[in-house]
Enzyme design. Structure first.
Site, PDB file in Angstrom:
ATOM      1  N   LYS A 198      27.052  -2.619   0.726  1.00  0.00           N
ATOM      2  CA  LYS A 198      28.514  -2.451   0.641  1.00  0.00           C
ATOM      3  C   LYS A 198      29.010  -1.557   1.767  1.00  0.00           C
ATOM      4  O   LYS A 198      30.141  -1.078   1.739  1.00  0.00           O
ATOM      5  CB  LYS A 198      28.881  -1.810  -0.708  1.00  0.00           C
ATOM      6  CG  LYS A 198      28.404  -2.580  -1.925  1.00  0.00           C
ATOM      7  CD  LYS A 198      28.757  -1.781  -3.183  1.00  0.00           C
ATOM      8  CE  LYS A 198      27.829  -2.128  -4.324  1.00  0.00           C
ATOM      9  NZ  LYS A 198      27.895  -1.137  -5.392  1.00  0.00           N
TER      10      LYS A 198
ATOM     11  N   HIS B 167       4.024   5.699  11.651  1.00  0.00           N
ATOM     12  CA  HIS B 167       3.591   5.577  10.261  1.00  0.00           C
ATOM     13  C   HIS B 167       2.603   6.723  10.044  1.00  0.00           C
ATOM     14  O   HIS B 167       1.390   6.519   9.959  1.00  0.00           O
ATOM     15  CB  HIS B 167       2.908   4.220  10.072  1.00  0.00           C
ATOM     16  CG  HIS B 167       2.717   3.804   8.637  1.00  0.00           C
ATOM     17  ND1 HIS B 167       2.837   4.681   7.580  1.00  0.00           N
ATOM     18  CD2 HIS B 167       2.397   2.598   8.100  1.00  0.00           C
ATOM     19  CE1 HIS B 167       2.595   4.014   6.451  1.00  0.00           C
ATOM     20  NE2 HIS B 167       2.339   2.754   6.749  1.00  0.00           N
TER      21      HIS B 167
ATOM     22  N   ARG C  13      10.895   3.873   3.963  1.00  0.00           N
ATOM     23  CA  ARG C  13      10.477   2.892   4.978  1.00  0.00           C
ATOM     24  C   ARG C  13      11.724   2.113   5.375  1.00  0.00           C
ATOM     25  O   ARG C  13      12.510   1.695   4.510  1.00  0.00           O
ATOM     26  CB  ARG C  13       9.407   1.942   4.440  1.00  0.00           C
ATOM     27  CG  ARG C  13       9.119   0.806   5.427  1.00  0.00           C
ATOM     28  CD  ARG C  13       7.945  -0.035   5.025  1.00  0.00           C
ATOM     29  NE  ARG C  13       6.691   0.673   5.245  1.00  0.00           N
ATOM     30  CZ  ARG C  13       5.500   0.101   5.151  1.00  0.00           C
ATOM     31  NH1 ARG C  13       5.393  -1.186   4.832  1.00  0.00           N
ATOM     32  NH2 ARG C  13       4.406   0.786   5.364  1.00  0.00           N
TER      33      ARG C  13
ATOM     34  N   ARG D 215       0.799  -1.220   0.000  1.00  0.00           N
ATOM     35  CA  ARG D 215       0.000   0.000   0.000  1.00  0.00           C
ATOM     36  C   ARG D 215       0.836   1.276   0.000  1.00  0.00           C
ATOM     37  O   ARG D 215       0.642   2.166  -0.828  1.00  0.00           O
ATOM     38  CB  ARG D 215      -0.911   0.066   1.255  1.00  0.00           C
ATOM     39  CG  ARG D 215      -2.225  -0.617   1.128  1.00  0.00           C
ATOM     40  CD  ARG D 215      -2.577  -1.241   2.448  1.00  0.00           C
ATOM     41  NE  ARG D 215      -1.644  -2.302   2.664  1.00  0.00           N
ATOM     42  CZ  ARG D 215      -1.802  -3.534   2.150  1.00  0.00           C
ATOM     43  NH1 ARG D 215      -2.875  -3.832   1.491  1.00  0.00           N
ATOM     44  NH2 ARG D 215      -0.890  -4.451   2.331  1.00  0.00           N
ATOM     45  N   THR D 216       1.739   1.370   0.978  1.00  0.00           N
ATOM     46  CA  THR D 216       2.415   2.650   1.182  1.00  0.00           C
ATOM     47  C   THR D 216       3.274   2.985  -0.033  1.00  0.00           C
ATOM     48  O   THR D 216       3.243   4.111  -0.539  1.00  0.00           O
ATOM     49  CB  THR D 216       3.263   2.587   2.471  1.00  0.00           C
ATOM     50  OG1 THR D 216       2.454   2.007   3.499  1.00  0.00           O
ATOM     51  CG2 THR D 216       3.722   3.945   2.894  1.00  0.00           C
TER      52      THR D 216
HETATM   53  N1   CP Z   1      -0.703  -0.239   5.774  1.00  0.00           N
HETATM   54  C1   CP Z   1       0.539  -0.426   5.256  1.00  0.00           C
HETATM   55  O1   CP Z   1       1.519   0.226   5.667  1.00  0.00           O
HETATM   56  O2   CP Z   1       0.609  -1.361   4.279  1.00  0.00           O
HETATM   57  P1   CP Z   1       1.931  -1.789   3.516  1.00  0.00           P
HETATM   58  O3   CP Z   1       2.854  -2.424   4.556  1.00  0.00           O
HETATM   59  O4   CP Z   1       1.504  -2.751   2.461  1.00  0.00           O
HETATM   60  O5   CP Z   1       2.577  -0.567   2.965  1.00  0.00           O
END
Ligand code: CP
Length: 435
Positions: free
Chosen positions: A174, A223, A195, A145-146
């Site tokens: 590396k 998040h 992320r 999603r993100t």
């Molecule tokens: N909700 C969410 O962060 O989904 P993903 O881990 O798929 O990005």
């Protein structure tokens, strides 16, 4: 005023005045039925244009409201009249690392930009406001999603996206530092979404650059964009149901220890007033104490439970989370026990017709996981795909704000040249249409 502007204007006014549809129609002295017709999609046969006199009156009320002091101030807040990107800046930079950067007022300003983005997200309009800009999506941890929605949001505003996933194909294998990686990529692109599995690592990326950096999830930390889209979803659902967030009963269930989405969401919800939180977690996976202290200090009621059947009663929102096994230190839990599964029978037995069921996704569908059941897929109370759909306009609003073009979006829009299905999903509720 254009039709879509009319809906945005009215929704924003209700939000800023903190009124339900019923109370708003009383406040401005019009019949609820008339207000409903002004809020309908323009393709509806019952849609009506709002009289000019009403919009003038609403503007007068809003002008009065804006002279009152903001409800909550974040430690990062600049002047209340500063551009939104300055109000929410992080160490003086247009970066989004934590929900702590928001006050209730700045959050609602961002929701106003999000409403403006809806015609683009709903495939009625296109904009090229970010034409020429390039985003780097750096995902050192799994994501569907993100990563995709940040990328799609940037593309829908006319920008381009470069992606890298995992450590394997990055020069970090590396021995390259975060500082060097961030500084190098900042010379290639105009914004970064990162992320990373370690809490605090995205802050390190942000310190090494002056371009916008957005935290797409840092280990068990935060998040923020997920929490913002969750709260935006709650506001839209409550608007449809005639409810307010102030005073709501929010149930969070599941792995509250490692679930970063609940850590960010509960902090954002705490910007509202008089909430009741019921936190239901298996033993050992409870919400961290420092977050509980903060919520309690905000004057909210916090109850903790290990029983779903008891805790779900009277909930306005049920927010479920997956067990974050990948973050376990020495916990021995394999999955939720069956009595911990949120399913149709549990929701029917404990919740009302206007309870909303949410989950940040992914939900774990493997045998024995007992995560949120798929048997709720036909139930309109299940808002999980409305959440994911809202990820696009929210993330477009974040980009537009951090890159300083949020005020130009409305005038940049033109009609799309292709056709989309009226409903994206086969189980979508009637009110999920793309209108
Ligand atoms: N909700 C969410 O962060 O989904 P993903 O881990 O798929 O990005």
């Amino acid at each position: 005023m254009r039709m879509s502007d009319q809906q945005t204007f009215l929704r924003d006014a209700m939000r800023r005045m903190n009124l339900t549809r019923d109370n708003f129609s009383d406040r401005i002295g019009v019949r609820k039925r008339a207000l409903d017709t002004w809020l309908l999609p323009e393709t509806s046969g019952e849609f009506r244009v709002m009289p000019d006199i009403v919009s003038k009156f609403v503007n007068e009320i809003l002008a009065g409201e804006s002279t009152k002091s903001p409800l909550t101030q974040s430690v990062y807040i600049a002047r209340p009249d500063a551009p939104l990107r300055e109000q929410i800046s992080y160490n003086g930079k247009p970066q989004l690392l934590s929900v702590d950067q928001f006050s209730r007022d700045s959050l609602e300003q961002l929701f106003r930009v999000t409403d403006i983005m809806q015609p683009i997200a709903r495939r009625q309009k296109v904009s090229r406001i970010l034409e020429g800009a390039v985003l780097a999506n750096l995902f050192f941890e799994a994501s569907t999603r993100t990563r995709i929605s940040f990328g799609a949001a940037f593309c829908r505003l006319g920008g381009s996206v470069c992606d890298t996933t995992g450590f394997t194909f990055s020069s970090m294998t590396k021995g390259e530092s975060i500082y060097d990686t961030s500084r190098v990529i900042s010379g290639y692109v105009d914004a970064l979404v990162v992320r990373h599995p370690e809490q605090g690592a995205v802050d390190e990326f942000a310190r090494a650059t002056n371009i916008p950096v957005i935290n797409g999830g840092d280990g068990p930390g935060e998040h923020p964009s997920q929490a913002i889209l969750d709260l935006y979803t709650i506001q839209r659902e409550f608007s449809r149901l005639g409810k307010l967030i102030d005073g709501a009963h929010i149930v969070m269930a599941g792995d509250l220890k490692y679930g970063r989405t609940v850590h960010s969401l509960i902090k954002l919800l705490a910007l509202y007033r008089g909430l009741r939180f019921t936190l239901i977690a298996p033993p050992g996976l409870e919400m961290p104490a420092h977050i509980l202290d903060r919520i309690a200090r905000g004057g909210h009621v916090v109850e903790q439970s290990t029983s779903l059947a008891q805790g779900l009663k009277g909930a306005d929102i049920v927010y479920a989370t997956r067990i974050q096994k990948e973050r376990f230190a020495d916990e021995a839990i394999e999955g939720y026990t069956p009595d911990f599964q949120i399913n149709q029978a549990m929701i029917d037995a404990t919740c009302s017709a206007d309870t909303i069921v949410m989950h940040p996704l992914p939900r774990d569908g493997r045998p024995g996981a007992n995560d949120l059941s798929t048997d709720l897929n036909h139930d309109p109370r299940l808002a999980i795909f409305r959440q994911t759909d809202n990820g696009i306009p929210v993330r477009m609003a974040i980009f537009a704000t951090l890159l300083g073009v949020e005020n130009q979006v409305q005038h940049s829009m033109r009609d799309v040249s292709w056709r989309s299905p009226h409903h994206v999903g086969p189980d979508d509720a009637v009110f999920d249409g793309l209108d």
